[in-house]
Motif scaffolding. Structure first.
Motif, PDB file in Angstrom:
ATOM      1  N   ASN A 161       7.751  11.974   5.310  1.00 31.02           N
ATOM      2  CA  ASN A 161       8.173  11.551   3.985  1.00 31.02           C
ATOM      3  C   ASN A 161       7.044  10.787   3.325  1.00 31.02           C
ATOM      4  OD1 ASN A 161       9.431   9.037   2.311  1.00 31.02           O
ATOM      5  ND2 ASN A 161      10.505  10.943   1.917  1.00 31.02           N
ATOM      6  N   ASP A 162       6.857  11.065   2.044  1.00 26.72           N
ATOM      7  CA  ASP A 162       5.891  10.332   1.236  1.00 26.72           C
ATOM      8  C   ASP A 162       6.642   9.704   0.080  1.00 26.72           C
ATOM      9  OD1 ASP A 162       3.544   9.392   0.022  1.00 26.72           O
ATOM     10  OD2 ASP A 162       3.338  11.237  -1.138  1.00 26.72           O
ATOM     11  N   ASP A 163       6.909   8.443   0.182  1.00 32.69           N
ATOM     12  CA  ASP A 163       7.485   7.632  -0.887  1.00 32.69           C
ATOM     13  C   ASP A 163       8.948   7.919  -1.218  1.00 32.69           C
ATOM     14  OD1 ASP A 163       4.972   6.596  -1.054  1.00 32.69           O
ATOM     15  OD2 ASP A 163       4.423   7.684  -2.864  1.00 32.69           O
ATOM     16  N   VAL A 164       9.775   6.954  -0.875  1.00 30.30           N
ATOM     17  CA  VAL A 164      11.168   6.966  -1.289  1.00 30.30           C
ATOM     18  C   VAL A 164      11.400   5.909  -2.358  1.00 30.30           C
ATOM     19  CG1 VAL A 164      12.075   7.862   0.867  1.00 30.30           C
ATOM     20  CG2 VAL A 164      11.861   5.397   0.573  1.00 30.30           C
ATOM     21  N   GLY A 165      10.366   5.213  -2.726  1.00 30.84           N
ATOM     22  CA  GLY A 165      10.438   4.169  -3.742  1.00 30.84           C
ATOM     23  C   GLY A 165       9.472   3.053  -3.427  1.00 30.84           C
ATOM     24  N   ASN A 166       8.871   2.493  -4.460  1.00 30.56           N
ATOM     25  CA  ASN A 166       7.914   1.393  -4.313  1.00 30.56           C
ATOM     26  C   ASN A 166       6.803   1.715  -3.319  1.00 30.56           C
ATOM     27  OD1 ASN A 166       9.350  -0.157  -6.150  1.00 30.56           O
ATOM     28  ND2 ASN A 166      10.689  -0.930  -4.543  1.00 30.56           N
ATOM     29  N   LEU A 167       6.378   2.947  -3.250  1.00 33.05           N
ATOM     30  CA  LEU A 167       5.294   3.422  -2.396  1.00 33.05           C
ATOM     31  C   LEU A 167       5.583   3.304  -0.900  1.00 33.05           C
ATOM     32  CD1 LEU A 167       2.218   2.086  -4.393  1.00 33.05           C
ATOM     33  CD2 LEU A 167       3.369   4.299  -4.591  1.00 33.05           C
ATOM     34  N   ALA A 168       6.810   2.994  -0.530  1.00 31.70           N
ATOM     35  CA  ALA A 168       7.201   2.947   0.876  1.00 31.70           C
ATOM     36  C   ALA A 168       7.843   4.268   1.266  1.00 31.70           C
ATOM     37  CB  ALA A 168       8.179   1.792   1.126  1.00 31.70           C
ATOM     38  N   SER A 169       7.694   4.640   2.521  1.00 25.24           N
ATOM     39  CA  SER A 169       8.241   5.899   3.025  1.00 25.24           C
ATOM     40  C   SER A 169       9.370   5.614   4.003  1.00 25.24           C
ATOM     41  CB  SER A 169       7.140   6.684   3.723  1.00 25.24           C
ATOM     42  OG  SER A 169       6.064   6.912   2.843  1.00 25.24           O
ATOM     43  N   ALA A 170      10.306   6.561   4.084  1.00 25.73           N
ATOM     44  CA  ALA A 170      11.424   6.410   5.017  1.00 25.73           C
ATOM     45  C   ALA A 170      11.947   7.788   5.401  1.00 25.73           C
ATOM     46  CB  ALA A 170      12.544   5.592   4.402  1.00 25.73           C
ATOM     47  N   VAL A 171      12.517   7.862   6.605  1.00 18.50           N
ATOM     48  CA  VAL A 171      13.128   9.082   7.115  1.00 18.50           C
ATOM     49  C   VAL A 171      14.430   8.694   7.783  1.00 18.50           C
ATOM     50  CG1 VAL A 171      12.968  10.894   8.855  1.00 18.50           C
ATOM     51  CG2 VAL A 171      10.978  10.352   7.452  1.00 18.50           C
ATOM     52  N   MET A 231       0.828  -1.189   0.000  1.00 17.03           N
ATOM     53  CA  MET A 231       0.000   0.000   0.000  1.00 17.03           C
ATOM     54  C   MET A 231       0.869   1.247   0.000  1.00 17.03           C
ATOM     55  SD  MET A 231      -1.343  -0.720   3.847  1.00 17.03           S
ATOM     56  CE  MET A 231      -1.460  -2.472   3.651  1.00 17.03           C
ATOM     57  N   ASP A 232       0.309   2.324  -0.488  1.00 13.97           N
ATOM     58  CA  ASP A 232       1.010   3.593  -0.501  1.00 13.97           C
ATOM     59  C   ASP A 232       1.026   4.144   0.919  1.00 13.97           C
ATOM     60  OD1 ASP A 232       2.235   5.900  -1.239  1.00 13.97           O
ATOM     61  OD2 ASP A 232       0.580   6.692  -2.421  1.00 13.97           O
ATOM     62  N   SER A 233       2.213   4.460   1.427  1.00 16.08           N
ATOM     63  CA  SER A 233       2.313   4.933   2.807  1.00 16.08           C
ATOM     64  C   SER A 233       2.916   6.318   2.903  1.00 16.08           C
ATOM     65  CB  SER A 233       3.156   3.955   3.638  1.00 16.08           C
ATOM     66  OG  SER A 233       4.485   3.978   3.188  1.00 16.08           O
ATOM     67  N   LEU A 234       2.668   6.950   4.014  1.00 18.56           N
ATOM     68  CA  LEU A 234       3.269   8.220   4.382  1.00 18.56           C
ATOM     69  C   LEU A 234       3.788   8.027   5.799  1.00 18.56           C
ATOM     70  CD1 LEU A 234       2.823  11.606   3.609  1.00 18.56           C
ATOM     71  CD2 LEU A 234       1.865  11.260   5.862  1.00 18.56           C
ATOM     72  N   LEU A 235       4.973   8.500   6.074  1.00 18.74           N
ATOM     73  CA  LEU A 235       5.560   8.367   7.401  1.00 18.74           C
ATOM     74  C   LEU A 235       5.704   9.749   8.011  1.00 18.74           C
ATOM     75  CD1 LEU A 235       7.112   6.884   9.657  1.00 18.74           C
ATOM     76  CD2 LEU A 235       9.163   7.089   8.240  1.00 18.74           C
ATOM     77  N   GLY A 236       5.091   9.942   9.157  1.00 21.68           N
ATOM     78  CA  GLY A 236       5.220  11.192   9.896  1.00 21.68           C
ATOM     79  C   GLY A 236       5.825  10.910  11.246  1.00 21.68           C
ATOM     80  N   ILE A 237       6.767  11.725  11.660  1.00 23.94           N
ATOM     81  CA  ILE A 237       7.381  11.592  12.983  1.00 23.94           C
ATOM     82  C   ILE A 237       7.066  12.874  13.749  1.00 23.94           C
ATOM     83  CG2 ILE A 237       9.527  11.328  14.268  1.00 23.94           C
ATOM     84  CD1 ILE A 237      10.657   9.796  11.865  1.00 23.94           C
TER      85      ILE A 237
END
Length: 141
Positions: A124-134, A101-107
Motif C-alpha cells: 500500500n502507498d498512502d492511505v492518508g497523510n502520506l502514511a501507508s496501511a494494510v 515522510m512519505d511511506s510505502l508498506l510492503g508485506i
C-alpha cells in the motif's frame, strides 16, 4: 519496502519514496537480519520504536520493489518481522512510525526468513497523510 503468501514468516518493510544525498549511520533494522520483531502474541496494538534515522537506510538486501502499488523509485527501507500466534485479520500501519515522510508498506513472506526468496503478499502507498496501511488476513505461524 516489499514482502508476502502466508506460508512462512511475514516480513514487513517500510520504505521512503525519496532519498537524501548525505548519509550517516543506517538504522539497526536497515537489513532483514536486523528486523525489529513484532511479537506474534501481542499485545495489540503493538507499537514499534520510532526509527529516527530512516533517511540513512540503504537498498542493500532489499527484496524486489512491489509490483502493484507504486511505479516509482523506492529507497530507504527498514524491516520488521511478524509471525502471528493466531490466524486472523490484522492491520499494519506506518501511521506512528513514519509520520513526517512519505511511506510505502510492503508485506512479503519467505519460507526461510531472511534467506528468501521473498514473495510479495500485499502493498500500500498512502492511505492518508502520506502514511501507508494494510488490513489483511494472516495465518498463524
Amino acid at each position: 519496502m516489499r514482502r508476502s503468501a502466508v506460508l512462512g514468516l511475514a516480513v514487513l518493510c517500510f520504505c521512503l519514496l525519496a532519498s537524501l544525498e548525505l548519509r550517516a549511520a543506517a538504522p539497526a533494522n536497515d537489513q532483514c537480519s536486523g528486523a525489529d520483531p513484532i511479537r506474534g502474541s501481542g499485545p495489540f496494538p503493538w507499537l514499534t520504536s520510532i526509527t529516527t534515522n530512516m533517511h540513512e537506510a540503504t537498498l542493500f538486501g532489499d527484496p524486489p520493489a512491489p509490483t502493484n502499488c507504486f511505479g516509482g523509485v523506492i529507497s530507504n527501507s527498514v524491516w520488521y518481522q511478524f509471525s502471528p500466534a493466531v490466524s486472523g485479520l490484522y492491520t499494519v500501519s506506518t501511521k506512528f512510525t513514519a509520520t513526517t515522510m512519505d511511506s510505502l508498506l510492503g508485506i512479503y513472506t519467505s519460507p526461510t526468513g531472511c534467506a528468501g526468496p521473498f514473495t510479495q503478499y500485499v502493498c500500500n502507498d498512502d492511505v492518508g497523510n502520506l502514511a501507508s496501511a494494510v488490513t489483511t488476513n494472516f495465518n498463524a505461524g
